[in-house]
Design a protein around this motif. Structure first.
Motif, PDB file in Angstrom:
ATOM      1  N   THR A  91      97.495  -2.385 -16.727  1.00 40.36           N
ATOM      2  CA  THR A  91      98.353  -2.760 -17.770  1.00 40.36           C
ATOM      3  C   THR A  91      98.745  -4.449 -17.684  1.00 40.36           C
ATOM      4  N   TRP A 124      95.515  -6.427 -18.514  1.00 40.40           N
ATOM      5  CA  TRP A 124      95.211  -6.391 -19.475  1.00 40.40           C
ATOM      6  C   TRP A 124      95.980  -7.582 -20.084  1.00 40.40           C
ATOM      7  N   LYS A 125      97.261  -7.489 -20.039  1.00 38.13           N
ATOM      8  CA  LYS A 125      98.009  -8.630 -20.675  1.00 38.13           C
ATOM      9  C   LYS A 125      97.800 -10.055 -20.269  1.00 38.13           C
ATOM     10  N   GLN A 183      94.686 -11.024 -22.115  1.00 39.84           N
ATOM     11  CA  GLN A 183      94.970 -11.161 -23.484  1.00 39.84           C
ATOM     12  C   GLN A 183      95.646 -12.506 -23.892  1.00 39.84           C
TER      13      GLN A 183
END
Length: 96
Positions: A48, A51-52, A55
């Motif tokens: 996670t 991913w952040k 992003q």
């Protein structure tokens, strides 16, 4: 950027708990269940977090150097907490 800060804290906290509580319990006391539970939790937090980070990098909020700083910090115990404070200060500069 708030989601990234939460992800950084989750990843840093689970890394610390895994390294300094679960692994010693496994190898010192023979309590294997500690790593069986915490390992996947940290894995999810790590994915996670990555991913952040990507992003935010793709949106232009982080440059390449800042992205590398965060990714390296995910592998060094306690560095994630330092990076979270850095992200908080960065967010405060953007939003007065």
């Amino acid at each position: 950027m708030t989601g990234l800060r939460v992800a950084v804290l989750a990843e840093a906290t689970t890394l610390i708990v895994l390294l300094f509580i679960a692994v010693p319990l496994k190898y010192g006391a023979g309590i294997v269940v500690a790593t069986k539970i915490l390992g996947p939790i940290h894995g999810l937090a790590f994915l996670t977090f990555n991913w952040k980070v990507f992003q935010e990098h793709a949106s232009g909020s982080l440059n390449t150097r800042e992205t590398c700083r965060l990714l390296i910090g995910a592998f060094v115990p306690f560095l994630g907490f330092y990076n979270e404070r850095w992200l908080r200060r960065k967010a405060e500069q953007i939003e007065p």
